[in-house]
Design a protein around this motif. Structure first.
Motif, PDB file in Angstrom:
ATOM      1  N   THR A 113       0.812  -1.222   0.000  1.00 56.99           N
ATOM      2  CA  THR A 113       0.000   0.000   0.000  1.00 56.99           C
ATOM      3  C   THR A 113       0.844   1.271   0.000  1.00 56.99           C
ATOM      4  OG1 THR A 113      -0.176  -0.035   2.428  1.00 56.99           O
ATOM      5  CG2 THR A 113      -1.903  -1.163   1.188  1.00 56.99           C
ATOM      6  N   THR A 114       2.166   1.131   0.076  1.00 59.46           N
ATOM      7  CA  THR A 114       3.013   2.319  -0.009  1.00 59.46           C
ATOM      8  C   THR A 114       2.970   2.874  -1.426  1.00 59.46           C
ATOM      9  OG1 THR A 114       4.895   0.837  -0.336  1.00 59.46           O
ATOM     10  CG2 THR A 114       4.583   1.755   1.872  1.00 59.46           C
ATOM     11  N   GLN A 115       3.295   4.144  -1.548  1.00 61.96           N
ATOM     12  CA  GLN A 115       3.161   4.842  -2.813  1.00 61.96           C
ATOM     13  C   GLN A 115       4.490   5.396  -3.296  1.00 61.96           C
ATOM     14  OE1 GLN A 115       0.163   4.937  -4.466  1.00 61.96           O
ATOM     15  NE2 GLN A 115      -0.630   3.661  -2.776  1.00 61.96           N
ATOM     16  N   SER A 116       4.547   5.667  -4.587  1.00 70.16           N
ATOM     17  CA  SER A 116       5.712   6.315  -5.171  1.00 70.16           C
ATOM     18  C   SER A 116       5.988   7.620  -4.418  1.00 70.16           C
ATOM     19  CB  SER A 116       5.447   6.599  -6.651  1.00 70.16           C
ATOM     20  OG  SER A 116       6.548   7.216  -7.248  1.00 70.16           O
ATOM     21  N   SER A 141       1.313  -5.387  -5.940  1.00 69.95           N
ATOM     22  CA  SER A 141       0.321  -4.358  -6.259  1.00 69.95           C
ATOM     23  C   SER A 141       0.907  -3.424  -7.308  1.00 69.95           C
ATOM     24  CB  SER A 141      -0.061  -3.541  -5.010  1.00 69.95           C
ATOM     25  OG  SER A 141       1.052  -2.778  -4.547  1.00 69.95           O
ATOM     26  N   SER A 143       1.126  -0.218  -7.046  1.00 67.02           N
ATOM     27  CA  SER A 143       1.965   0.777  -6.375  1.00 67.02           C
ATOM     28  C   SER A 143       3.321   0.174  -5.987  1.00 67.02           C
ATOM     29  CB  SER A 143       1.258   1.344  -5.145  1.00 67.02           C
ATOM     30  OG  SER A 143       0.979   0.340  -4.198  1.00 67.02           O
ATOM     31  N   ARG A 146       5.417   0.185  -9.070  1.00 63.10           N
ATOM     32  CA  ARG A 146       5.946   1.523  -9.350  1.00 63.10           C
ATOM     33  C   ARG A 146       7.117   1.841  -8.423  1.00 63.10           C
ATOM     34  NH1 ARG A 146       0.377   2.647 -10.194  1.00 63.10           N
ATOM     35  NH2 ARG A 146       0.120   3.331  -8.035  1.00 63.10           N
TER      36      ARG A 146
END
Length: 342
Positions: A113-116, A141, A143, A146
């Motif tokens: 669930t972490t994001q760029s 995922s 994300s 990425r």
């Protein structure tokens, strides 16, 4: 920051006791593991300055995972405390003709669930010269995919060597992208490739007909596969491919090959009987290769170190390979009788 950076997910591992089926009894053995974390632990055991970069929830299970990594001397300073859960995998250890089985429960884990932009790669890579990733994290995922691409891009820009184990996990690619769609873009930034024959085929779509269940492996096919890999990915200077002849869940023949600009070589082959735990065997090979490439002038010796390290892992319960470099060197030199040392 550490010299060797491993980016990925550490999970809670819940294993049935001994060779029981899952939930045959009400007890499960709880430890921690995961591809990139396993590599970080092995590197630390070899005396390398290793760090593990990930995301874990700010709860007691996340604390325990970090504590376990620190016990081995792994730098955990860049583990982001966020999200709601630690990924879990259940393991049933096979025996004889009954294979081992893995069930994943990692949807919605912190790393997925972490994001760029959540990680400061410039800070993480300060003082580092190596990044290791796998094909597992990009499968979690969109994300996470990425983020993985972001990490290898930043490492490339910083002049850091990138290694990648192309691990294909078919049970994880569920978010709408196929493995080759994601991995072919990511591997453009990889300097050292690590895989088995199925990883090359399923993660990257490189097709060479290799039968891993029909008796002795055809080394010529691996020579063709390794040549195709270096031709397809010009940046990649080294490709190491493990060669496992699985005769049963308890008995394997274990070796590997390596190709670089100087040609193709094949390691010594070990006959491993009475396997204790083969999960993490590929990760111990990856760590051994990374350490070997940075220790030996001869890449053939690096390959032999990696194969010997992984051979020893098959005798150790749990994901982590709890051996040091002296023990690996001892096996490399032919001292593999298993006699009691007094």
């Amino acid at each position: 920051m550490a010299e060797y950076i491993c980016f990925g997910e550490i999970m809670l591992r819940l294993k049935s006791l001994s060779h029981e089926r899952l939930f045959q009894s009400p007890n499960l053995e709880a430890t921690f593991g995961g591809g990139e974390a396993n590599v970080a632990v092995s590197l630390a055991n070899f005396g390398c300055d290793a760090a593990f970069v990930s995301a874990l929830p700010d709860n007691a299970i996340g604390d325990a995972a970090i504590s376990e990594l620190r016990k081995f001397g792994v730098d955990t300073g860049h583990i982001k405390r966020t999200g709601d859960r630690v990924g879990v995998y259940f393991l049933e250890t096979g025996a004889n003709q009954r294979p081992s089985k893995v069930v994943y429960d990692r949807a919605g884990s912190s790393i997925s669930t972490t994001q760029s932009g959540d990680f400061d790669w410039k800070e993480i890579f300060a003082g580092a010269n190596w990044l290791h990733i796998t094909g597992i994290t990009p499968a979690l995922s969109a994300s996470a995919a990425r983020l993985s691409l972001e990490a290898v891009t930043a490492a490339s820009e910083a002049g850091i060597t990138v290694s990648c184990d192309f691990n294909f996990r078919g049970k994880l690619w569920k978010y709408g992208k196929t493995a080759p769609e994601v991995m072919n873009e990511l591997v453009r930034f990889v300097d050292v490739g690590i895989a088995n024959e199925e990883d090359c085929q399923n993660s990257l779509g490189v097709e060479v007909d290799i039968d891993v269940e029909g008796g002795e492996l055809d080394t010529a096919k691996y020579e063709m596969l390794s040549a195709e890999m270096l031709q397809r990915f010009p940046r990649m200077s080294v490709i190491a491919i493990t060669m496992r002849e699985s005769l049963s869940a308890d008995r394997n023949q274990w070796s590997a090959c390596l190709r670089d600009a100087d040609g193709f070589s094949v390691s010594r082959r070990y006959e491993i009987t009475d396997i204790v735990d083969r999960v993490g065997g590929g990760d111990s090979f990856a760590a051994g290769l990374i350490h070997g490439l940075n220790t030996f002038d001869d890449r053939g010796q690096a390959l032999e170190f990696a194969v010997a390290a992984s051979c020893l892992k098959h005798s150790i319960p749990g994901d982590f390979n709890r051996v040091d470099s002296a023990e690996v060197l001892q096996l490399m030199r032919g001292k593999g009788s298993g006699r009691v040392q007094r």
